[in-house]
Write an enzyme that holds these catalytic residues in place. Structure first.
Site, short mmCIF file in Angstrom:
data_model
loop_
_atom_site.label_atom_id
_atom_site.label_comp_id
_atom_site.label_asym_id
_atom_site.label_seq_id
_atom_site.Cartn_x
_atom_site.Cartn_y
_atom_site.Cartn_z
N ARG A 100 1.62 10.66 12.96
CA ARG A 100 2.34 9.67 12.16
C ARG A 100 2.84 10.29 10.85
O ARG A 100 2.64 11.47 10.58
CB ARG A 100 1.44 8.47 11.85
CG ARG A 100 0.22 8.79 11.02
CD ARG A 100 -0.63 7.55 10.78
NE ARG A 100 -1.77 7.81 9.92
CZ ARG A 100 -2.94 8.26 10.32
NH1 ARG A 100 -3.12 8.51 11.61
NH2 ARG A 100 -3.92 8.48 9.46
N ASP A 101 3.49 9.44 10.04
CA ASP A 101 3.92 9.75 8.67
C ASP A 101 4.98 10.86 8.62
O ASP A 101 4.82 11.86 7.92
CB ASP A 101 2.74 10.15 7.78
CG ASP A 101 1.64 9.11 7.76
OD1 ASP A 101 1.92 7.94 8.05
OD2 ASP A 101 0.48 9.48 7.45
N GLU A 120 -2.78 13.14 6.10
CA GLU A 120 -1.86 12.01 6.03
C GLU A 120 -0.66 12.24 5.10
O GLU A 120 -0.57 13.20 4.36
CB GLU A 120 -2.59 10.73 5.59
CG GLU A 120 -3.62 10.24 6.56
CD GLU A 120 -4.17 8.86 6.21
OE1 GLU A 120 -4.65 8.18 7.13
OE2 GLU A 120 -4.11 8.46 5.03
N SER A 138 4.04 4.44 7.77
CA SER A 138 4.68 5.18 6.69
C SER A 138 5.65 6.23 7.21
O SER A 138 5.56 6.68 8.35
CB SER A 138 3.61 5.87 5.84
OG SER A 138 2.76 4.94 5.24
N ASN A 141 0.84 -1.20 0.00
CA ASN A 141 0.00 0.00 0.00
C ASN A 141 0.88 1.25 0.00
O ASN A 141 1.73 1.38 -0.90
CB ASN A 141 -1.04 -0.02 1.12
CG ASN A 141 -0.51 -0.26 2.50
OD1 ASN A 141 -0.09 -1.36 2.82
ND2 ASN A 141 -0.54 0.76 3.35
N ASP A 142 0.75 2.16 0.95
CA ASP A 142 1.41 3.47 0.88
C ASP A 142 2.89 3.36 0.51
O ASP A 142 3.63 2.53 1.06
CB ASP A 142 1.35 4.16 2.24
CG ASP A 142 -0.06 4.44 2.71
OD1 ASP A 142 -1.00 3.87 2.14
OD2 ASP A 142 -0.20 5.22 3.66
N GLN A 177 4.56 0.22 2.12
CA GLN A 177 3.96 -0.46 3.26
C GLN A 177 3.47 -1.86 2.90
O GLN A 177 2.91 -2.06 1.81
CB GLN A 177 2.78 0.34 3.77
CG GLN A 177 3.14 1.55 4.59
CD GLN A 177 3.55 1.17 5.99
OE1 GLN A 177 2.79 0.65 6.77
NE2 GLN A 177 4.81 1.44 6.30
#
Length: 591
Positions: free
Chosen positions: A307-308, A353, A247, A195-196, A212
């Site tokens: 996050r991220d 995000e 991520s 994914n990401d 990810q």
């Protein structure tokens, strides 16, 4: 030659573990024996009177048992397995040369599921079995019975097509592979899923792609040309089950400001990421060009929602900058050593995000800063090292419904300086394939003035021409009631189309059953109509087995989408006569 007899590797009918080595407390002094005890543990589908199980004392204990060495002497190894569905954590492994080369898990059931591995490639080599339980939560156990070498397994492996030659695997778009598992339709934390995108970085002639496996690990692939990719083993996994490794981003610490490298001449490659608690910000690093990684012993380096983390070097200020997502905004932090961070108090509101943040020259002149959010929307502005001043509204960088969590390659100023972008092309469907999801084709970004305002343009990187395997031209008038067939069965192609479409006309390009509608100033591809700043002059269409990427007027508008073909061929139809010129390049595989 007659049929070769099966060779039993382990039936677990002995009273103890025999020559197996035992680590930890999960598996006890020997197999679990007796119909009454197995019924109490709800174990079904076993042979004989005993199984290897780590559930004798519940899901809490952990441990590993490893068999004596044996020679691979049949085409398959068959087994029965139950217990938790935790890849690499609760599992049965086959080890060759000390490395895990095959693995299987239960399916959150104590009814043993029969399966098998194709082991022809290991014929004559020494191997061992390993039964692993490193999970302590729900379904944190494994059950194994009757492992046998055979030429005729009751259940054959489910992934039977050649790797990278599967029916629905894209040929020009990166997808993840399975290294040791044997699954179809892998789910979010399983081998074969991606994914990401994370931590895209260029270093010493290599483009590194990280992605990810849904906070289980960072998938890792490398390329010398942005086209042909080699997937390596995952860079690193979560520190322990369900702690998560979400991520983030990667930098090259050329000055060894972090002190993570014992040799300043070998700068560390440093990855930043967040745990599942959405508070612990952590890092991992590599000292060998990304081939091996270690988690930083001082993790977390800070505790801050959410996050991220996007980290980059701000050269005018001689410091590092982190853009961290939290509470629908991006927080800006600075550091001199990558390990200790100061919150500037500055935020970018209305954010979403997975931030990406970089500088681009406008029309080849003075630079502006571009902030791209996880949903693909970007804004333009100025940045002074601690504060981003937005000067535009949020604009879609790609109008496709499948375009998400985009990132660009860092550190390309040490190469040719291009800003190259890729995204997770989410929500694609790949029936009964041993992979799941794909990545958009790498695109070069440029910043140009449109209508007096900066606008991001996206075009496939020039290296796409390395995949061209021929050229087919056509020019003519497409008339109402007639369908012009450009080719009968395109699976993969780079199609260029030029046309002057009258205001009242709609030109429809149908790709294996998927329609794309073009008017004098709009393009539509499983999307709302996207309006161009002027007349539509040309489009480029990157056609793969399960995706279509459209670029209109040199990338002013792009639309990325996943699809499944419902027919064959490329056709053109129109509501009024339109003169069209096409150039079609069949494409070879990136694998």
């Amino acid at each position: 030659m007659g049929r070769r007899d099966d060779l039993v590797v382990a039936d677990f009918e002995a009273g103890d573990w025999g020559g197996w080595t035992v680590e930890g407390a999960a598996f006890g002094a020997g197999p679990v024996r007796g119909a009454a005890e197995l019924a109490r543990m709800d174990v079904r589908g076993f042979r004989g009177d005993a199984v290897a199980s780590s559930e004798r004392k519940g899901d809490g204990p952990v441990g590993v048992i490893t068999s004596p060495e044996f020679k691979v002497d049949r085409d398959f190894i068959a087994y029965g397995i139950g217990g938790g569905d935790y890849e690499f954590v609760c599992c049965l492994n086959l080890l060759v040369g000390g490395e895990v080369v095959r693995s299987a898990t239960g399916q959150n059931s104590d009814t043993l599921r029969p399966g098998s591995w194709d082991v022809k490639e290991f014929a004559g080599q020494k191997a061992r079995l390993q039964v692993v339980d490193q999970a302590t939560g729900d379904w944190g156990h494994v059950v194994v019975d009757y492992v046998v070498q055979t030429d005729h397994p009751d259940v054959r492996p489910v992934a039977t097509e050649p790797l990278y030659g599967e029916k629905w695997r894209p040929r020009q778009h990166f997808t993840a592979r399975q290294f040791v598992m044997d699954r179809l339709n892998p789910g979010m934390r399983q081998e074969g899923w991606l994914n990401d995108l994370n931590g895209l970085v260029y270093y010493e002639g290599e483009y590194h792609l990280f992605a990810q496996r849904w906070n289980k690990c960072w998938i890792h692939a490398v390329s010398n040309d942005l086209v042909h990719w080699t997937e390596l083993a995952p860079a690193f996994f979560e520190e322990s089950l369900d702690t998560g490794v979400q991520s983030g981003s990667v930098v090259i610490d050329y000055g060894n400001t972090s002190g993570l490298s014992p040799d300043p001449a070998k700068p560390p490659m440093v990855a930043f990421w967040s745990r599942n608690d959405n508070r612990s910000q952590c890092l991992s690093f590599s000292l060998d060009r990304g081939r091996t990684w270690q988690h930083y012993a001082g993790n977390p380096i800070m505790t801050m929602p959410e996050r991220d983390p996007k980290v980059f070097r701000y050269h005018p200020g001689n410091h590092w900058v982190m853009m961290l997502y939290g509470d629908q905004q991006y927080h800006l932090l600075t550091s001199t050593d990558l390990l200790h961070w100061t919150d500037t108090g500055n935020v970018v509101p209305n954010s979403f995000e997975c931030p990406d943040f970089f500088e681009l020259p406008l029309d080849g002149g003075a630079s502006k800063w571009v902030l791209v959010r996880g949903d693909g929307k970007y804004s333009i502005g100025d940045f002074d090292g601690t504060r981003f001043t937005e000067e535009s509204e949020q604009i879609l960088s790609d109008a496709g419904l499948n375009f998400y969590a985009t990132q660009t390659w860092n550190n390309t100023e040490t190469g040719d300086g291009r800003r190259i972008q890729a995204a997770w092309m989410r929500d694609g469907v790949y029936p009964d394939m041993p992979f799941n999801q794909q990545v958009t084709f790498p695109c070069e970004l440029t910043l140009r003035t449109v209508g007096g305002r900066p606008h991001l343009f996206r075009t496939p990187v020039r290296e796409l021409t390395k995949l061209h395997s021929g050229t087919k031209h056509w020019s003519g008038v497409v008339k109402p009631g007639d369908a012009k067939l450009l080719t009968t069965a395109p699976l993969e192609a780079d199609l260029h189309l030029e046309a002057q479409i009258p205001p009242v006309a709609t030109l429809t390009l149908t790709i294996s059953g998927a329609p794309i509608h073009l008017t004098s100033n709009t393009v539509t591809s499983a999307s709302s109509p996207q309006t161009l700043s002027g007349p539509l002059r040309r489009i480029q269409l990157l056609i793969d087995r399960t995706s279509l990427e459209l670029f209109a007027n040199d990338g002013e508008v792009s639309i990325s989408r996943c699809y499944l073909p419902t027919s064959q061929g490329i056709t053109l139809t129109s509501t009024t006569p339109v003169h069209v010129t096409t150039t079609l390049h069949p494409l070879t595989s990136i694998w």
